[in-house]
Write a protein that holds these residues in place. Structure first.
Motif, PDB file in Angstrom:
ATOM      1  N   UNK A 138       0.981  -0.948  -0.104  1.00 12.85           N
ATOM      2  CA  UNK A 138      -0.099   0.220   0.352  1.00 12.85           C
ATOM      3  C   UNK A 138       1.051   1.073  -0.094  1.00 12.85           C
ATOM      4  N   UNK A 139       2.244   1.218   0.681  1.00 14.98           N
ATOM      5  CA  UNK A 139       2.815   2.444   0.770  1.00 14.98           C
ATOM      6  C   UNK A 139       3.322   2.626  -0.223  1.00 14.98           C
ATOM      7  N   UNK A 143       3.436   6.226  -1.915  1.00 16.67           N
ATOM      8  CA  UNK A 143       4.699   6.729  -1.621  1.00 16.67           C
ATOM      9  C   UNK A 143       4.982   8.609  -1.456  1.00 16.67           C
ATOM     10  N   UNK A 144       4.133   8.849  -2.884  1.00 16.17           N
ATOM     11  CA  UNK A 144       4.033  10.462  -3.048  1.00 16.17           C
ATOM     12  C   UNK A 144       2.701  11.346  -1.874  1.00 16.17           C
ATOM     13  N   UNK A 145       1.712  10.178  -1.813  1.00 15.03           N
ATOM     14  CA  UNK A 145       0.670  10.757  -0.869  1.00 15.03           C
ATOM     15  C   UNK A 145       1.139  11.068   0.417  1.00 15.03           C
ATOM     16  N   UNK A 146       2.073   9.703   0.796  1.00  9.66           N
ATOM     17  CA  UNK A 146       2.350   9.778   2.467  1.00  9.66           C
ATOM     18  C   UNK A 146       3.438  10.096   2.879  1.00  9.66           C
ATOM     19  N   UNK A 149       8.346  10.000   6.940  1.00 11.80           N
ATOM     20  CA  UNK A 149       8.694   9.138   7.530  1.00 11.80           C
ATOM     21  C   UNK A 149       7.896   7.787   7.767  1.00 11.80           C
ATOM     22  N   UNK A 150       6.425   7.908   6.845  1.00 13.22           N
ATOM     23  CA  UNK A 150       5.792   6.410   6.569  1.00 13.22           C
ATOM     24  C   UNK A 150       6.336   6.014   6.226  1.00 13.22           C
ATOM     25  N   UNK A 151       7.088   6.706   5.061  1.00 14.37           N
ATOM     26  CA  UNK A 151       7.438   5.753   3.502  1.00 14.37           C
ATOM     27  C   UNK A 151       8.570   5.112   4.411  1.00 14.37           C
ATOM     28  N   UNK A 152       9.369   5.903   5.138  1.00 14.31           N
ATOM     29  CA  UNK A 152      10.505   4.762   5.456  1.00 14.31           C
ATOM     30  C   UNK A 152      10.236   3.972   6.302  1.00 14.31           C
TER      31      UNK A 152
END
Length: 296
Positions: A138-139, A143-146, A149-152
């Motif tokens: 999902x991430x 990725x471009x909308x989160x 820190x969440x992506x990492x």
């Protein structure tokens, strides 16, 4: 075993300091600057259980989050042996950092006994885990909308528990959604044994994930809004039946109330055979970003 799962198990394996006092490692696994509540729950459960004879199993815990935790120093857990009766044992755990009380928990243990048995059936509309993608997938898609820190966290650090959200859109964008959802979860790797203490601590760990966000769904409020003030206030778990975190479980969550900047959510956890293994409850702080700002 994945590195993230190995790290979680290491966190849950406390270091004894002296009689009934233990140290637990702190990590900023959410990259939020604060300790994840599930970590403290799991560690406190481990601490209290280490003072109880193995013949007595945890059946309930009730906890309060008092202050945000510091991810840079260990947590000191002090266990009070409140009572050891003929069938039950009771423990009280206080957690400290910087000599300040940050968390408290009462836990009750029970011998194995035969008795009456029933449980609420799993809802009929639950779809199996094969119908949903993992948090990591999902991430990757969003990725471009989160927040970075969440992506990492998901794409670099990884997660010890694989979670598959049934309704990701209810977390990502504000809307007028029903105040209920569910997700599937299991260990991302293999945990030794079945129904052991580490399995129960791992379930406590994941039981705090996404839980209080359920109370935001009807209010056009994204769970990832950096201006909203969200925090777990308390948490309760009732353990009903054996738990094997190597297998899929479904976490069914529904918020019954929101008001006075707090949201109340109840949860039921079933294994993939539809057997109820645990029940949960939590009230969380959900301050509106416009009206309340950063009020503490």
């Amino acid at each position: 075993m994945t590195k993230a799962l190995e790290t979680m198990i290491k966190q849950l394996s406390l270091e004894p300091v002296t009689t009934d006092i233990y140290l637990g490692e702190s990590l900023d696994i959410l990259r939020s600057g604060r300790i994840f509540g599930g970590q403290v729950l799991g560690q406190a459960l481990m601490a209290s259980s280490l003072t109880v004879v193995p013949e007595r199993d945890i059946h309930s815990l009730h906890a309060y989050f008092i202050r945000p935790g510091d991810v840079n120093i260990p947590i000191r857990f002090e266990v009070e042996r409140v009572r050891d009766g003929g069938s039950f044992s009771n423990r009280r755990v206080a957690a400290y950092q910087h000599n300040r009380h940050i968390f408290t928990m009462d836990a009750s243990y029970h011998i194995e006994e035969e008795g009456f048995e029933h449980y609420d059936a799993m809802p009929d509309d639950i779809k199996g885990p094969e119908n949903f993608i993992s948090e990591r997938q999902l991430v990757e898609q969003l990725a471009d909308k989160l927040p970075p820190s969440v992506v990492k966290r998901y794409l670099v650090d990884g997660s010890p528990i694989e979670i598959r959200l049934a309704h990701p859109e209810r977390y990502l964008k504000g809307g007028d959604f029903p105040a209920k959802t569910y997700y599937w979860f299991k260990a991302d790797g293999h945990i030794e044994g079945t129904n052991s203490l580490i399995h129960k601590a791992a379930l406590a760990y994941v039981s705090d994930a996404y839980f209080m966000f359920t109370s935001l769904f009807p209010h056009h409020q994204s769970s990832f809004d950096p201006h909203a003030q969200l925090a777990s206030l308390d948490h309760a778990i009732w353990f009903h039946r054996p738990i094997n975190m190597n297998e899929w479980h479904v976490y069914v969550m529904e918020s019954s109330n929101a008001g006075s900047a707090r949201g109340l959510t109840f949860g039921r956890i079933y294994n993939q055979q539809g057997v109820l293994v645990a029940s949960t409850a939590q009230e969380g702080l959900i301050r509106h970003p416009v009206r309340f700002g950063n009020v503490k």
